[in-house]
Design a protein around this motif. Structure first.
Motif, short mmCIF file in Angstrom:
data_model
loop_
_atom_site.label_atom_id
_atom_site.label_comp_id
_atom_site.label_asym_id
_atom_site.label_seq_id
_atom_site.Cartn_x
_atom_site.Cartn_y
_atom_site.Cartn_z
N ARG B 126 -49.40 2.32 -66.15
CA ARG B 126 -49.18 1.14 -66.98
C ARG B 126 -47.91 1.34 -67.79
N HIS B 148 -45.41 -8.71 -76.94
CA HIS B 148 -45.70 -7.53 -76.12
C HIS B 148 -45.74 -7.88 -74.64
N SER B 150 -47.18 -5.89 -70.96
CA SER B 150 -47.85 -4.71 -70.41
C SER B 150 -48.12 -4.97 -68.94
N GLU B 152 -49.49 -3.29 -65.11
CA GLU B 152 -50.02 -2.27 -64.20
C GLU B 152 -50.22 -2.96 -62.86
N TYR B 155 -52.82 -5.78 -63.18
CA TYR B 155 -53.00 -6.46 -64.46
C TYR B 155 -51.65 -6.67 -65.15
N SER B 157 -50.02 -8.45 -68.79
CA SER B 157 -50.33 -9.10 -70.06
C SER B 157 -49.04 -9.40 -70.82
N GLY B 179 -51.81 -14.52 -86.54
CA GLY B 179 -52.32 -15.10 -85.30
C GLY B 179 -51.68 -14.44 -84.10
N GLY B 180 -52.39 -14.42 -83.00
CA GLY B 180 -51.85 -13.82 -81.78
C GLY B 180 -52.31 -14.60 -80.56
N ASP B 184 -53.12 -13.07 -69.93
CA ASP B 184 -53.26 -11.93 -69.03
C ASP B 184 -53.56 -12.43 -67.62
N ASP B 226 -56.14 -14.66 -81.12
CA ASP B 226 -56.57 -13.87 -82.27
C ASP B 226 -56.17 -14.57 -83.56
N LEU B 227 -57.05 -14.47 -84.53
CA LEU B 227 -56.77 -15.01 -85.85
C LEU B 227 -57.29 -14.00 -86.86
N ASP B 256 -65.30 -7.38 -64.93
CA ASP B 256 -64.59 -6.19 -64.46
C ASP B 256 -64.74 -6.22 -62.94
N ARG B 283 -65.65 -15.66 -74.53
CA ARG B 283 -66.28 -14.74 -75.48
C ARG B 283 -65.60 -14.92 -76.84
N LYS B 285 -65.47 -13.10 -80.51
CA LYS B 285 -65.84 -11.94 -81.32
C LYS B 285 -65.39 -12.18 -82.75
#
Lengths: 74, 432
Positions: B126, B148, B150, B152, B155, B157, B179-180, B184, B226-227, B256, B283, B285
């Motif tokens: 990666r 960012h 990333s 592999e 995958y 992202s 925030g983000g 992916d 994301d927050l 997965d 999902r 969280k």
């Protein structure tokens, strides 16, 4: 359960903000806090490596910042 | 009351704050004035090794930060991650040898009777890069932006993030909203498995058509948002505190693709086959995070943090972490302790029953990482200040994950039949 969590959260935020004005230091008292070792994330490289490992091995991630993601390991 | 006082003394406070900042910038930072022109580099390598020939990883990382002034900085980071070894494929040990089709559909691997099935085709490299910029807007506000990338072989992202912070009470309180967004894309070896479809049986006459039936397309994606809302508070000259609430939402392909579930005729019975796992496609969280940092008179620093995370998959987790940095002049020693516990997601089962599979089971995973377990990390970091602004450091940690028994009236299992993980992590780094 969710309602209780929300109330606790609001209480904590309220407590923090109201208590904030009596806490703290004067600008010239920041000598100790200015040190690298007193930063909240004092070792970002180490934290990045840890976040990546825990993201790959556990069902939780983030919380402190947006750590960990961006890989196919979970 | 104290708010009123603050308001009345604002002009004096502002003057003092300005004076103090001028003093601070003039005094302790004077030695760093030359360094502000330069890059601060932190280069390290992580060696990660799981027992029983499972995952082995080597991860070099280089992070370079350019400080334009005390509040304006650019950080660039590059990470390379090479993985080899075997990973649990989700199936349960059996009293018979078990043969599995490789994810690519080309060939198979066999696990001995009584052994935990591990997919030994696990190999990846990666490359990840990120850039972050932070700067003040004015005396009371700062912002940061970052991105960012990333990559592999299966995958990819790409993501971006931004934050806005507001200082209050002479910079003793900081409110941050961040925030983000990350997009992916997943393109698994051998294509995307159809959730809950049967794994084709190696060597069977209908293997080719069975394998084709277990695949649908080659690529899918997920969107992660994301927050985060955070409050940082200086308590006194020696104590600093942070409290965060964060929300993470993932939508899209969350399976997965390399994990399967054993299908048994009855609890403790005979394996009838394997099904590919199927998770929900979204999902959410949420996490509450708190941290306290305290500097003792000796210069030692104690760092305590706690995170509670819960999500709509039914997983709850607690993480407690403690570090104590023991100052020894030019050296320091930092013992680290971390405890983690999580409950299983609602659709976790160590295996499925034939009756469940035939009876319309719609979501299932046997991925141990979404099951019940506890984990400990014990570590120690050592650092040595070579010269002013240069530090050599190393850290050795041991990670131990212990899976709990799975209590269930339909699919009970003993923790002994489920994967435990033991890993050694070693970091060696240099800052200059």
């Amino acid at each position: 359960m969710m309602k209780l969590q929300r109330i606790v959260l609001l209480l904590l935020i309220g407590l923090l903000i109201s208590g904030c004005s009596s806490w703290g230091v004067k600008p010239w008292e920041r000598d100790l806090l200015a040190a690298d070792k007193m930063q909240l994330i004092s070792e970002p490289v180490e934290m990045g490596l840890d976040d990546h490992i825990y993201f790959s091995k556990e069902g939780s991630s983030g919380g402190r910042s947006f750590g960990g993601g961006g890989c196919g390991c979970n | 009351m104290s708010n009123d006082l603050d308001k009345k003394s604002l002009p004096l406070g502002t003057t003092l704050a300005a004076l103090g900042c001028a003093l601070l910038q003039g005094l302790p930072n004077q030695a760093q004035a030359g360094e502000l022109e330069n890059w601060d580099v932190d280069a390290a390598v992580l060696v990660y090794s799981e027992s029983d020939s499972r995952v082995q990883a080597a991860e070099p990382v280089i992070s370079a930060t350019r400080n334009f002034d005390s509040e304006t900085q650019l950080n660039l980071k590059l990470v390379l991650d090479t993985l080899t070894g075997a990973s649990p494929n989700g199936a349960l040990p059996s009293n018979q040898p078990q043969t599995f089709t490789r994810p690519s559909g080309k060939g198979s691997y066999t696990t001995d009777a009584g052994e935990l099935p591990l997919d030994d085709t696990f190999r990846d490299t990666r490359v990840a890069a990120s850039a972050d910029w932070s700067a003040p807007i004015n005396r009371d506000w700062t912002y940061s932006v970052g991105g960012h990338f990333s990559s592999e072989h299966d995958y990819l992202s790409t993501g971006t993030n931004a934050s806005l912070s507001r200082y209050l009470n002479q910079k003793n309180t900081t409110l941050t909203l961040a925030g983000g967004l990350s997009l992916d894309s997943i393109s698994p070896e051998g294509g995307l498995p159809v959730g809950l479809s049967s794994m084709a049986v190696p060597g069977s006459g209908s293997f080719n058509s069975d394998f084709a039936a277990s695949r649908s397309g080659s690529e899918d994606d997920k969107l992660v948002t994301d927050l985060l809302f955070g409050v940082t508070q200086v308590i006194n000259r020696r104590t600093l505190m942070q409290f965060n609430y964060s929300l993470n939402r993932a939508d899209g392909y969350l399976n997965d693709p390399y994990k399967v579930v054993s299908v048994l005729d009855q609890p403790g019975g005979t394996t009838q086959g394997y099904r590919y796992e199927q998770r929900p496609d979204s999902r959410i969280k949420q996490a509450l995070f708190g941290q306290v940092k305290y500097q003792l008179g000796s210069g030692d620093v104690a760092d305590l943090s706690y995170r509670y995370q819960f999500d709509d998959w039914g997983l709850n987790s607690h993480t407690l972490e403690f570090k104590y940095r023991w100052d020894l002049g030019r050296h320091y020693l930092e013992p680290q302790l971390r405890w983690y516990t999580q409950s299983a997601v609602d659709f976790y089962q160590p295996y499925a029953l034939t009756s469940q599979v035939n009876g319309g089971l719609d979501e299932v995973t046997a991925d141990y990482r979404l099951g019940d377990f506890d984990a400990w990390t014990l570590g120690v970091r050592y650092g040595y200040q070579v010269t002013e602004g240069q530090e050599a450091y190393t850290r050795l940690s041991l990670y131990q994950q212990t899976t709990d028994d799975f209590s269930s009236s339909t699919t009970p299992a003993s923790g002994d039949d489920l994967p435990d993980t033991t890993a050694v992590m070693w970091i060696l780094g240099y800052k200059f």
